[in-house]
Design a protein around this motif. Sequence first.
Motif, mmCIF file in Angstrom:
data_model
loop_
_atom_site.group_PDB
_atom_site.id
_atom_site.type_symbol
_atom_site.label_atom_id
_atom_site.label_comp_id
_atom_site.label_asym_id
_atom_site.label_seq_id
_atom_site.Cartn_x
_atom_site.Cartn_y
_atom_site.Cartn_z
ATOM 1 N N MET A 255 9.177 -36.041 -7.858
ATOM 2 C CA MET A 255 7.883 -36.612 -8.203
ATOM 3 C C MET A 255 7.512 -37.728 -7.232
ATOM 4 S SD MET A 255 7.869 -36.556 -12.340
ATOM 5 C CE MET A 255 7.710 -34.982 -13.189
ATOM 6 N N ASN A 256 6.225 -37.862 -7.011
ATOM 7 C CA ASN A 256 5.736 -38.752 -5.965
ATOM 8 C C ASN A 256 5.542 -40.178 -6.492
ATOM 9 O OD1 ASN A 256 4.793 -39.279 -3.326
ATOM 10 N ND2 ASN A 256 2.690 -39.298 -4.091
ATOM 11 N N ASN A 257 6.662 -40.859 -6.762
ATOM 12 C CA ASN A 257 6.581 -42.262 -7.144
ATOM 13 C C ASN A 257 7.849 -42.973 -6.687
ATOM 14 O OD1 ASN A 257 8.621 -42.237 -9.364
ATOM 15 N ND2 ASN A 257 7.159 -40.837 -10.302
ATOM 16 N N GLU A 258 7.842 -44.288 -6.774
ATOM 17 C CA GLU A 258 8.946 -45.078 -6.256
ATOM 18 C C GLU A 258 10.259 -44.747 -6.957
ATOM 19 O OE1 GLU A 258 6.039 -46.189 -7.046
ATOM 20 O OE2 GLU A 258 5.220 -47.404 -5.435
ATOM 21 N N LEU A 259 10.222 -44.568 -8.277
ATOM 22 C CA LEU A 259 11.449 -44.294 -9.005
ATOM 23 C C LEU A 259 12.057 -42.966 -8.576
ATOM 24 C CD1 LEU A 259 10.552 -45.420 -12.642
ATOM 25 C CD2 LEU A 259 11.336 -46.758 -10.719
ATOM 26 N N ALA A 260 11.205 -41.947 -8.376
ATOM 27 C CA ALA A 260 11.709 -40.651 -7.946
ATOM 28 C C ALA A 260 12.343 -40.749 -6.564
ATOM 29 C CB ALA A 260 10.573 -39.625 -7.940
ATOM 30 N N ARG A 261 11.726 -41.510 -5.658
ATOM 31 C CA ARG A 261 12.291 -41.647 -4.322
ATOM 32 C C ARG A 261 13.643 -42.347 -4.365
ATOM 33 N NH1 ARG A 261 6.777 -42.066 -2.871
ATOM 34 N NH2 ARG A 261 6.693 -44.307 -3.115
ATOM 35 N N VAL A 262 13.778 -43.340 -5.248
ATOM 36 C CA VAL A 262 15.065 -44.018 -5.383
ATOM 37 C C VAL A 262 16.121 -43.048 -5.889
ATOM 38 C CG1 VAL A 262 16.319 -45.784 -6.650
ATOM 39 C CG2 VAL A 262 14.089 -46.312 -5.690
ATOM 40 N N LEU A 263 15.791 -42.296 -6.935
ATOM 41 C CA LEU A 263 16.740 -41.324 -7.468
ATOM 42 C C LEU A 263 17.137 -40.314 -6.408
ATOM 43 C CD1 LEU A 263 15.302 -40.542 -11.030
ATOM 44 C CD2 LEU A 263 16.980 -42.258 -10.357
ATOM 45 N N LYS A 264 16.164 -39.861 -5.647
ATOM 46 C CA LYS A 264 16.425 -38.858 -4.618
ATOM 47 C C LYS A 264 17.372 -39.406 -3.566
ATOM 48 C CE LYS A 264 13.861 -35.435 -1.982
ATOM 49 N NZ LYS A 264 14.117 -34.358 -2.932
ATOM 50 N N LEU A 321 9.823 -37.908 -20.010
ATOM 51 C CA LEU A 321 9.921 -38.261 -18.601
ATOM 52 C C LEU A 321 10.394 -39.701 -18.421
ATOM 53 C CD1 LEU A 321 9.323 -37.458 -15.641
ATOM 54 C CD2 LEU A 321 7.010 -38.343 -15.991
ATOM 55 N N ILE A 322 9.764 -40.643 -19.124
ATOM 56 C CA ILE A 322 10.151 -42.044 -19.005
ATOM 57 C C ILE A 322 11.577 -42.250 -19.502
ATOM 58 C CG2 ILE A 322 9.722 -44.319 -20.037
ATOM 59 C CD1 ILE A 322 7.960 -43.732 -17.687
ATOM 60 N N THR A 323 11.959 -41.536 -20.551
ATOM 61 C CA THR A 323 13.321 -41.650 -21.077
ATOM 62 C C THR A 323 14.344 -41.206 -20.046
ATOM 63 O OG1 THR A 323 12.571 -41.315 -23.361
ATOM 64 C CG2 THR A 323 14.888 -40.871 -22.890
ATOM 65 N N MET A 324 14.055 -40.127 -19.325
ATOM 66 C CA MET A 324 14.985 -39.651 -18.291
ATOM 67 C C MET A 324 15.168 -40.686 -17.188
ATOM 68 S SD MET A 324 13.895 -35.652 -17.919
ATOM 69 C CE MET A 324 14.417 -34.424 -19.129
ATOM 70 N N TYR A 325 14.063 -41.260 -16.706
ATOM 71 C CA TYR A 325 14.172 -42.302 -15.690
ATOM 72 C C TYR A 325 15.034 -43.455 -16.194
ATOM 73 C CZ TYR A 325 10.683 -40.582 -12.353
ATOM 74 O OH TYR A 325 10.006 -39.877 -11.398
ATOM 75 N N HIS A 326 14.735 -43.849 -17.405
ATOM 76 C CA HIS A 326 15.443 -44.967 -18.018
ATOM 77 C C HIS A 326 16.932 -44.694 -18.103
ATOM 78 C CE1 HIS A 326 16.337 -46.834 -22.256
ATOM 79 N NE2 HIS A 326 17.179 -47.247 -21.349
#
Length: 436
Positions: A255-264, A321-326
């Motif tokens: 996904m195109n956001n900062e959190l996704a880039r960090v996870l990647k 989605l937010i829960t997964m990031y968290h």
Amino acid sequence: MREKLNVRQLLLVLLAAFSIYSCAREDFLQQETSKEAVSASSAKYASRSLWKEDDVYIGKVQQVFLKHANLERFNTTYGELYWNYAMSFGQFGEKYLLVPIVKKDKVVLLMEAVRKGDRLYFYEKNDMDLLTFFQHVLYSSIISHSEVIDGNKAAKAKYICSTRTIVIGCLNGQTDCEPVSYSHMVCEWQGDSGGGVPPKSFPPLGDPFGGGGGGGGDDGYEYPDPPEENPNQDIINQLTDYPCAQSLLEQLPNMNNELARVLKDIFQNNDDYRITFKGKSGLGDKDGITSTVSKPDSNKFFATIFLNDNVLKNATKEYILITMYHEVAHAYLDFELKRLGQAQFDETYPVYVTGADYAPDGTIVNRFGFKEGHQNVGFFLSTLENILSAYNPNLPPETVKAMAKAGITTMTEEEKVLNANERDTTLGKQKGTKCP
């Protein structure tokens, strides 16, 4: 454990490094003109896309093309390939690609490249909406851009569809105008699961325009070093009983956001990290719990994240989605605490305060939260709100705010109700997207 944890703030520490890169990339994109040199078809790929692309795949596709194509005849007949604006539309894993073909500053055609196993196939795509979209990306003054990925909007559950949106300013030298938005959705071609190879091969790489090298046309071209079709993923999806959540998890790193880039950057293509997502019953009001393993003097990270099955079955997509990031952020902080020890953890991550709690089965679990009154909480809340709004622009601001605040800071009674409505769609009061 979303109802109390603040661990999404891990990304404040990580985002600092990435913000420098993002700003530099944006400045570069704004300063560069959209017109390519005369040798665009053969120029080495250097992405100017506004979005994150599958750079490895684009480079390999260009390598195959240059090996087999008759460039002079191709350029004369069709135009030049603007590789730097190639788009994989949210697809990663060396699967899918569109490259604009330009003549006299106009996008006249697209080349579609699809990999099936060790074969690469080229097709022509003459979709007027897509051509218009690429035309604006190359030649218009873009004010903003965004991307939303949602696999469930396509006909097949395995499809991942990316909707890219741009907002442009005045055209043709105008100064007094309203911004105009352009959007386009492209779904990943899933090979046989999607109905087989499209019937029309892209002519320039077959007879009569082939440039030698053997093979090609309807039989495809040999693809260099294809990736394994079922590699050992660093984020392991064991949510087969929850297809909606399963689809969301597959999209999470892309996904195109900062959190996704960090996870990647943390987890993709790195054997030192392994996270497994599973559903679990009996978690009560906890959205998830995490079990991590850390060995002394080791950077290897193994974690199992158990998501509340009631949430997986009944929550909105946005809530899941937010829960997964968290929970991924929680898992990483839990690993760091075990690896570093409390004293070094406090020094390395001074933003957080740690504590302990009990899971429903009596297991002791770590909790993380912002230190009281820390200034970064406001910034991080805005980041979460932006992610939710980008994923679903129709989500009411008050609901977005409530979901972002849950587990991070104090909530009003009204916000608690709004958050609870997204957690349990059986109440029939949700504003987000209900899973099918």
